[in-house]
Scaffold this motif. Structure first.
Motif, short mmCIF file in Angstrom:
data_model
loop_
_atom_site.label_atom_id
_atom_site.label_comp_id
_atom_site.label_asym_id
_atom_site.label_seq_id
_atom_site.Cartn_x
_atom_site.Cartn_y
_atom_site.Cartn_z
N SER A 80 -0.54 9.66 -9.26
CA SER A 80 0.68 10.70 -9.24
C SER A 80 1.82 9.07 -9.63
O SER A 80 2.21 10.02 -10.50
CB SER A 80 0.96 10.13 -7.51
OG SER A 80 -0.09 11.34 -7.26
N CYS A 81 1.38 8.19 -9.13
CA CYS A 81 2.60 6.64 -9.93
C CYS A 81 3.34 7.34 -12.13
O CYS A 81 4.43 7.60 -12.07
CB CYS A 81 2.54 5.54 -9.27
SG CYS A 81 3.74 4.93 -10.01
N THR A 131 8.24 4.99 -6.45
CA THR A 131 8.60 5.45 -7.73
C THR A 131 9.87 5.00 -7.97
O THR A 131 10.29 5.16 -9.50
CB THR A 131 8.10 6.80 -8.76
OG1 THR A 131 9.09 7.22 -7.26
CG2 THR A 131 6.81 6.90 -8.05
N CYS A 189 -1.64 0.07 -12.74
CA CYS A 189 -1.17 0.19 -10.53
C CYS A 189 -0.99 -1.06 -10.22
O CYS A 189 -1.90 -2.52 -10.22
CB CYS A 189 -1.97 1.33 -10.30
SG CYS A 189 -1.33 2.70 -11.17
N ILE A 238 -2.44 0.15 -4.04
CA ILE A 238 -2.22 1.08 -3.54
C ILE A 238 -3.48 2.00 -4.26
O ILE A 238 -4.53 1.22 -4.72
CB ILE A 238 -0.94 2.11 -4.64
CG1 ILE A 238 -1.27 1.78 -6.34
CG2 ILE A 238 0.37 1.44 -4.02
CD1 ILE A 238 0.14 2.88 -7.00
N SER A 239 -3.60 3.47 -3.27
CA SER A 239 -4.31 4.57 -3.14
C SER A 239 -5.49 4.77 -5.48
O SER A 239 -3.62 4.59 -5.76
CB SER A 239 -4.81 5.40 -2.71
OG SER A 239 -3.93 6.56 -3.00
N SER A 297 5.36 0.43 -8.13
CA SER A 297 4.03 0.73 -8.40
C SER A 297 3.27 0.79 -9.26
O SER A 297 2.31 0.48 -9.54
CB SER A 297 3.44 1.54 -7.12
OG SER A 297 4.01 1.35 -5.61
N SER A 299 -6.22 7.78 -6.08
CA SER A 299 -4.85 8.70 -5.83
C SER A 299 -3.42 9.05 -6.26
O SER A 299 -2.35 9.12 -6.48
CB SER A 299 -4.86 9.88 -4.88
OG SER A 299 -4.90 9.41 -3.86
N ALA A 300 -2.80 7.47 -5.76
CA ALA A 300 -1.02 7.43 -5.37
C ALA A 300 -1.52 6.76 -6.44
O ALA A 300 -0.41 7.13 -7.33
CB ALA A 300 -0.94 6.69 -4.45
N CYS A 301 -2.19 5.77 -7.59
CA CYS A 301 -1.60 5.43 -8.74
C CYS A 301 -1.68 6.36 -9.83
O CYS A 301 -0.96 6.50 -10.79
CB CYS A 301 -2.88 4.39 -8.83
SG CYS A 301 -2.86 3.82 -10.96
N SER A 332 0.88 -1.31 0.21
CA SER A 332 0.31 -0.32 -0.23
C SER A 332 0.85 1.18 0.38
O SER A 332 0.47 2.70 0.07
CB SER A 332 -0.89 0.35 1.27
OG SER A 332 -1.83 -1.12 0.89
N MET A 367 3.20 2.77 -2.00
CA MET A 367 4.15 3.92 -4.07
C MET A 367 5.06 4.29 -3.60
O MET A 367 5.18 4.91 -3.48
CB MET A 367 2.46 5.29 -4.09
CG MET A 367 2.98 5.98 -6.00
SD MET A 367 3.89 6.74 -6.41
CE MET A 367 3.56 7.87 -5.58
#
Length: 657
Positions: free
Chosen positions: A228-229, A147, A217, A221-222, A254, A224-226, A143, A145
């Motif tokens: 961003s990644c 990179t 993704c 992960i959430s 991620s 929003s994190a996806c 969980s 994120m």
């Protein structure tokens, strides 16, 4: 832009076998074998053989296989733990969203096995295949994120005149970058709106060209994190996009995103491996096209494929290669200040070597083939092909290569402590190598050589093991380097001969120097010379000039035979050494340099003898031959008594027979 120390690379070579599967549960749909892409071993400590951590790691592998069999709780995704702290292992398994269950199953199984093989003893590692991702660590990363590491991979176009004209007529470079980047952003929005955090999208640019993009993704992960990644990956697209590229992918722990250009055909769910078809001068239009970087790299990849075919014909399981990483010439020029003298580390038979610094601060060493070099494209290709298929903590790591504008460059990890000979044969710097450090270095070299001879399954004979080809990292860990002279042996092959004797004065086994015969025992001889040099702090090469025609090998044997072996010890380490260990190591070194190859131990036995104190050692015979004792005995071989030491790689003198 952030390379995280990783060069831009081509997509990996396709697997040597492409068997189809019609296992039950998938409606009998034929599915190809999984395709290896890349792996990274993180520096988060080591685990010992037969330790609790290793036990938990193997249990995790079994659970991964079970999860793949049952497709996991979320369509090809599964994460779990095994064991308790401090030996707890965290594992994550993810298949591409469109991969059938049977291919998902085989991909996860193969990926985990390859990852353990490629990252031996490492407590954290990650591997990417076209069809799946496998990751494990001694820390909880669920969980979260992440990179980095970030991997760039680019697939070239097929190089044909027709395809190039289509691309030129369809895009200019700025439009092309904008089109692919905009599409990637649209795909990102589709990913986070999907339940599986996976999607693909096609854009028909013209009647001849389709852009196909894929993004995914890890579902832990959430959303929003996806997002961003994926956006962090997309901002790197300009790094890998230009008119020469037919496809590219950016891989992160991620998430990953990729695009592929398709011509007159249906888009596919993965970027295909580049064509290995050689284009003629007539088709390409000029000699420059035939000698372009893309074509030459494809030829290298084709040679790897041919080696895979040889392994398959001998009934051996093929070994997946690492990326043949491609680094653009302009990046290397910027890193080395256009190959300035200030960045020059030294020069060997191959050519000069330069220190470079990439835009993100990563230090590299660049080995540049001199046009006047006696060593040429054969050695260059040999080194790329071999190191692309090897990975071990005691082998130097090849980061990439460059074949552009008539330049032939090899890019390595930078070794801040240069090579072993810089310390060992200098009376001042040698004092920093105490006995414990010398033995750690010796043991590392032995493990690296054992990997080449037995554990890599390729059975590689180095043929040029010497102190100047042992590089030292920031923690003085040894790395065997310079594979330009190395040769691969077949599964049942024990010995080979050559009319082109290559190697270095003082380290060549007598049967090799005199008759051109080489085997794993030739490397054992070189290791024995190196071990005696580690103990004495003196070179075998030239020793006879100071010792009245006697070689280091015969001098060491006479001292050992008379019970005076401790007199061989380097004066700078007499205070730190263990006398019993010194005598044992001299004994092992003398066993390695015996005249008859059959009498020399294998490297597996050498490693065992070095690591144990209770193994009885046989009596070594007097070394009956030394290249350093009487050069005239080598006629008609002409030896050049010169070696050149440089920071990254040292090149040997080639001695034609």
């Amino acid at each position: 832009m952030n390379f995280d120390g990783k060069p831009i690379g081509q997509a990996s070579a396709p697997p040597a076998t492409n068997k189809t599967s019609t296992e039950s549960g998938d409606k009998g749909t034929p599915v190809g074998a999984p395709t290896y892409v890349q792996e990274r071993c993180a520096d988060r400590g080591d685990y010992a053989a037969y330790s609790k951590f290793q036990d938990n790691l193997y249990r995790l592998r079994i659970r991964g296989d079970y999860a793949a069999d049952n497709k996991g709780p979320i369509n090809g995704f599964y994460n779990t733990t095994e064991g308790e702290d401090p030996d707890k292992v965290y594992g994550l398994f993810l298949c591409r969203g469109d991969v059938a269950a049977n291919l998902c199953r085989s991909c996860i199984h193969e990926a985990f096995n390859i990852l353990i093989e490629r990252c031996p003893g490492q407590k954290e590692a990650i591997i990417w295949y076209d069809e799946c991702l496998v990751r494990y660590s001694n820390r909880s990363f669920f969980s979260i994120m992440e990179t980095k590491p970030i991997i760039f991979i680019a697939n070239p176009l097929d190089g044909s005149v027709t395809v190039n004209k289509i691309v030129e007529q369809t895009f200019n470079n700025e439009d092309f970058v904008a089109k692919v980047t905009d599409l990637a952003r649209n795909v990102t929005d589709l990913v986070i709106s999907s339940k599986r955090l996976y999607t693909t999208k096609n854009v028909y640019v013209s009647s001849l060209v389709t852009l196909h993009e894929l993004a995914q993704c890890t579902p832990d992960i959430s959303k929003s994190a996806c997002k961003s990644c994926l956006l962090s990956a997309i901002k790197e697209f300009p790094t890998v996009l230009n008119l020469k590229r037919g496809g590219a992918r950016i891989l992160q722990p991620s998430c990953n995103v990729q695009y592929q250009m398709n011509f007159d055909g249906e888009p596919t769910g993965q970027a295909p491996a580049p064509s290995t078809t050689k284009k003629t001068n007539t088709e390409s239009g000029s000699e420059e096209k035939e000698n372009s970087q893309e074509v030459q790299l494809l030829h290298l990849r084709q040679e790897i494929g041919e080696e895979f075919s040889k392994e398959r014909s001998q009934g051996e399981k093929p070994v997946a290669s690492q990326e043949l990483s491609l680094i653009r010439l302009d990046i290397i020029r910027a890193a080395t200040q256009n190959f300035s003298n200030e960045c020059k580390l030294g020069e060997g038979g191959f050519g000069p070597v330069y220190k470079g610094t990439l835009a993100d601060g990563k230090e590299i060493a660049v080995k540049r083939l001199s046009r006047s070099s006696g060593q040429g494209l054969i050695e260059f290709k040999n080194e790329v092909i071999l190191i692309a298929r090897l990975q071990h903590r005691n082998l130097v790591r090849l980061l990439g290569c460059c074949l552009e504008e008539h330049e032939k460059l090899l890019i390595y990890e930078y070794m801040p402590n240069k090579s072993l000979d810089v310390f060992l044969f200098d009376s001042t710097m040698g004092q920093s190598l105490d006995w414990k450090m010398r033995m750690n270095i010796t043991f590392g070299i032995a493990r690296g050589l054992l990997y080449l001879h037995e554990d890599s399954r390729l059975r590689i004979i180095h043929r040029d093991l010497k102190a100047s080809n042992i590089l030292l990292d920031g923690e003085m860990n040894p790395k065997i380097s310079d594979f330009g002279m190395a040769r691969i042996f077949g599964g049942n092959q024990d010995e080979a001969s050559t009319n082109r004797v290559v190697g270095t004065y003082g380290y060549m086994a007598p049967e090799y120097a005199m008759e051109g015969l080489f085997s794993i025992k030739s490397d054992v001889f070189s290791f024995g010379v190196l071990l005696l040099e580690m103990i004495s702090g003196r070179k075998n090469n030239g020793f006879h000039l100071r010792e009245h025609g006697e070689s280091l090998l015969t001098f060491a044997w006479k001292l050992w035979y008379k019970g005076r072996g401790l007199e061989l010890t380097d004066p700078s380490i007499k205070e730190s050494c263990d006398g019993v260990q010194v005598i044992k190591c001299i004994h092992i070194g003398l066993l390695c340099v015996q005249e008859d190859p059959a009498d020399r131990p294998t490297m597996s036995l050498v490693v065992h003898m070095l690591g144990a104190d209770t193994i009885p050692l046989t009596r070594p015979s007097l070394p009956a031959f030394s290249v350093g004792r009487d050069v005239r005995t080598l006629n008609p071989i002409s030896l050049i008594h010169k070696t050149s030491t440089i920071n990254e790689v040292t090149l040997s003198d080639v001695s034609p027979r």
